[in-house]
Enzyme design. Structure first.
Site, mmCIF file in Angstrom:
data_model
loop_
_atom_site.group_PDB
_atom_site.id
_atom_site.type_symbol
_atom_site.label_atom_id
_atom_site.label_comp_id
_atom_site.label_asym_id
_atom_site.label_seq_id
_atom_site.Cartn_x
_atom_site.Cartn_y
_atom_site.Cartn_z
ATOM 1 N N GLY A 65 0.463 -0.341 -1.952
ATOM 2 C CA GLY A 65 1.416 0.393 -2.503
ATOM 3 C C GLY A 65 1.695 -0.491 -4.189
ATOM 4 N N PRO A 95 -3.568 -3.478 0.683
ATOM 5 C CG PRO A 95 -3.730 -5.319 -0.258
ATOM 6 C CD PRO A 95 -3.685 -5.073 1.466
ATOM 7 N NE ARG A 152 -2.753 2.906 -7.254
ATOM 8 C CZ ARG A 152 -2.905 4.422 -7.447
ATOM 9 N NH1 ARG A 152 -3.811 4.279 -7.971
ATOM 10 N NH2 ARG A 152 -1.655 5.062 -6.500
ATOM 11 N NE ARG A 188 -5.432 8.129 -9.079
ATOM 12 C CZ ARG A 188 -3.970 7.231 -10.247
ATOM 13 N NH1 ARG A 188 -4.969 7.232 -11.404
ATOM 14 N NH2 ARG A 188 -3.305 7.284 -9.841
ATOM 15 C CB CYS A 222 -14.423 27.412 -14.688
ATOM 16 S SG CYS A 222 -16.317 27.557 -16.129
HETATM 17 N N1 LLP Z 1 -2.187 1.936 3.761
HETATM 18 C C1 LLP Z 1 -0.953 3.125 4.026
HETATM 19 C C2 LLP Z 1 -0.632 3.251 5.643
HETATM 20 C C3 LLP Z 1 -1.679 4.305 2.444
HETATM 21 O O1 LLP Z 1 -0.967 5.256 2.914
HETATM 22 C C4 LLP Z 1 -1.905 3.762 1.582
HETATM 23 C C5 LLP Z 1 -2.551 4.809 0.418
HETATM 24 C C6 LLP Z 1 -2.649 2.130 1.333
HETATM 25 C C7 LLP Z 1 -2.434 1.297 2.698
HETATM 26 C C8 LLP Z 1 -3.275 1.874 0.190
HETATM 27 O O2 LLP Z 1 -1.945 1.711 -1.490
HETATM 28 P P1 LLP Z 1 -2.052 1.244 -2.080
HETATM 29 O O3 LLP Z 1 -1.951 -0.440 -2.229
HETATM 30 O O4 LLP Z 1 -3.556 2.038 -2.791
HETATM 31 O O5 LLP Z 1 -0.710 1.636 -3.255
HETATM 32 N N2 LLP Z 1 -5.098 8.950 -4.326
HETATM 33 C C9 LLP Z 1 -3.462 8.267 -4.311
HETATM 34 C C10 LLP Z 1 -3.114 8.388 -4.097
HETATM 35 C C11 LLP Z 1 -2.405 7.660 -2.849
HETATM 36 C C12 LLP Z 1 -2.371 6.908 -1.404
HETATM 37 C C13 LLP Z 1 -2.776 6.661 -0.055
HETATM 38 N N3 LLP Z 1 -1.704 5.975 0.449
HETATM 39 C C14 LLP Z 1 -3.791 7.915 -6.339
HETATM 40 O O6 LLP Z 1 -4.948 8.405 -6.990
HETATM 41 O O7 LLP Z 1 -2.684 7.981 -6.409
#
Ligand code: LLP
Length: 421
Positions: free
Chosen positions: A240, A277, A279, A315, A344
């Site tokens: 997150g 992690p 992103r 996105r 389109c």
């Molecule tokens: N763990 C779980 C259970 C998750 O559902 C997610 C992301 C993560 C870890 C990783 O989260 P991060 O560290 O990447 O924030 N498509 C969206 C983001 C969707 C995230 C879904 N879950 C976007 O493009 O912003």
């Protein structure tokens, strides 16, 4: 920090000029930097330096390319997977099963069986019916599944509604107030070995406070569960952490600040911490390279029509996400423009009224911070080819997913005889 820099008036990724890749592979194309990936893994790991033996399970959904996963596997990361496909990708990339965590609200029996076969580290369960199903599947295989419950802490992550997961109205996890009862029921399921607690409240978080609030709740629950006799050995704190997209916005908390908060909050928990992690590991390590098809006069500002579209980078249209758009060879003159793709739909818009280097047909632009949730969410809408991907390391680069010919895309369909009879 990333390794996309200007040298001699042209953007390079590490030592490779982006126009070299565009000329050889065509556009649009995703380009990833190994040095940036490596740096982010190091920074994240160092941030958790005070924590004993953390399991850093990369959220495969953020970027499942085999070459990216293999790079991360070599750096010692595990994987957080949410489907059989992601599990197979992680294993194929060399991530050991004992570093794999399986999340998601809709695991099927087949996926459970697959994960049990591989002997993954932990299932993060999201409901009582799922616990019952997994127990039955494990028993039928003569196994016990190592599990945690993902709790829904009812915390507002303060991020985009579509990527918030920790509010009680969201579909994720078990209600915090029911957790004690759910764990008690799970203890009676003979196919389960209840080992942990998990939480994940959302993505692109730019404030540590909601994360801290969720982790504090996990800590309280761990204590309560232990008091009930549960042997809680793991706590999965999810992913997150946000990354900077818009230089005009405040910079999100650093991994170091996140690590310090986690270290403080989890003091004395006496269990193994897991992290998921996505992103923060891959976001800044990728850019989407695209060529300007033409520039069209608009009512007030010009439309820069590029050859990337919403199918390549979803996105902006899905979450109104802001990606920096840079000319690969800046002209030095800046002006406001609307940057759009050829699909389109009006939603196929990357930016409106964006201050940008003036570009012309044939010029290259790069959509920055596209390494996470970029290629992985690409699709073939408007019968456009799936976006290819390139991995760079120093002065080397390789196509790690080719652009498949349109004929391949079309050949995937078949027409039953009765249609033409
Ligand atoms: N763990 C779980 C259970 C998750 O559902 C997610 C992301 C993560 C870890 C990783 O989260 P991060 O560290 O990447 O924030 N498509 C969206 C983001 C969707 C995230 C879904 N879950 C976007 O493009 O912003």
């Amino acid at each position: 920090m990333d390794h996309f820099d200007y040298r001699d008036g042209a953007m390079h990724v590490e030592q490779v000029p982006l126009d070299t890749i565009a000329d050889a592979v065509g556009t649009p194309v995703y380009v990833y930097s190994t040095a940036t990936l490596t740096r982010h893994v190091t920074v994240f790991r160092d941030a958790l330096g005070q924590i004993d033996n953390p399991l850093i399970a990369f959220a495969v959904k953020a970027n499942p390319n085999a070459a990216v996963l293999a790079t991360l596997a070599k750096l010692g990361l595990g994987a957080d997977v949410v489907s059989g496909g992601e599990l197979l990708r992680a294993v194929a990339a060399g991530i050991p099963a004992n570093r794999i965590v399986f999340s998601g609200v809709g695991k099927t029996q087949d996926e459970m069986r697959l994960a049990l076969d591989h002997g993954i580290f932990q299932f993060n369960l999201e409901s009582e019916p799922e616990a019952e199903m997994l127990s039955a599947v494990a028993l039928s295989m003569g196994k016990r599944a190592p599990v945690a419950y993902r709790i829904n802490p009812d915390v507002d992550a303060g991020t985009h509604a579509k990527i918030s997961t920790g509010k009680s109205e969201n579909k994720f996890g078990i209600p915090y107030d029911r957790a004690i009862a759910s764990y008690a029921a799970a203890r009676d399921l003979p196919g389960l070995d209840v080992q942990g607690v998990a939480v994940h409240i959302g993505s692109q978080l730019t404030d540590l406070a909601p994360l801290e609030a969720a982790f504090v709740k996990v800590g309280v629950l761990v204590k309560a569960l232990r008091a009930q006799g549960h042997d809680i050995r793991t706590a999965d704190l999810g992913g997150g952490l946000g990354v900077p997209y818009d230089p005009a916005e405040p910079i999100p908390p650093s991994p170091a600040a996140y690590g310090a908060m986690v270290t403080r909050v989890t003091q004395g928990w006496n269990l193994r911490l897991l992290f998921e992690p996505g992103r923060v590991i891959v976001g800044n390590a990728g850019a989407l390279l695209s060529r300007v098809i033409r520039v069209k006069q608009g009512a007030s500002q010009p439309f820069v029509i590029v050859d990337a579209a919403m199918n390549d980078l979803l996105r902006p249209s899905l979450y109104d996400a802001w990606h920096d758009i840079r000319a690969v060879k800046p002209s030095g003159t800046r002006a406001a423009a609307n940057v759009v793709g050829p699909v389109c739909e009006t939603g196929d818009t990357f930016a409106m009224g964006r201050d940008l280097d003036v570009v012309q047909a044939g010029d290259l632009v790069a959509f920055m911070t596209a390494g996470a949730y970029g290629a992985t969410m690409a699709n073939t809408y408007n019968s456009r080819a799936l976006t290819p991907e390139v991995l760079v390391s120093g002065n080397q680069w390789a196509v790690v997913r080719p652009r498949l010919p349109l004929e391949t895309l079309i050949a995937g369909d078949s027409v039953p005889d009765w249609v033409n009879s």
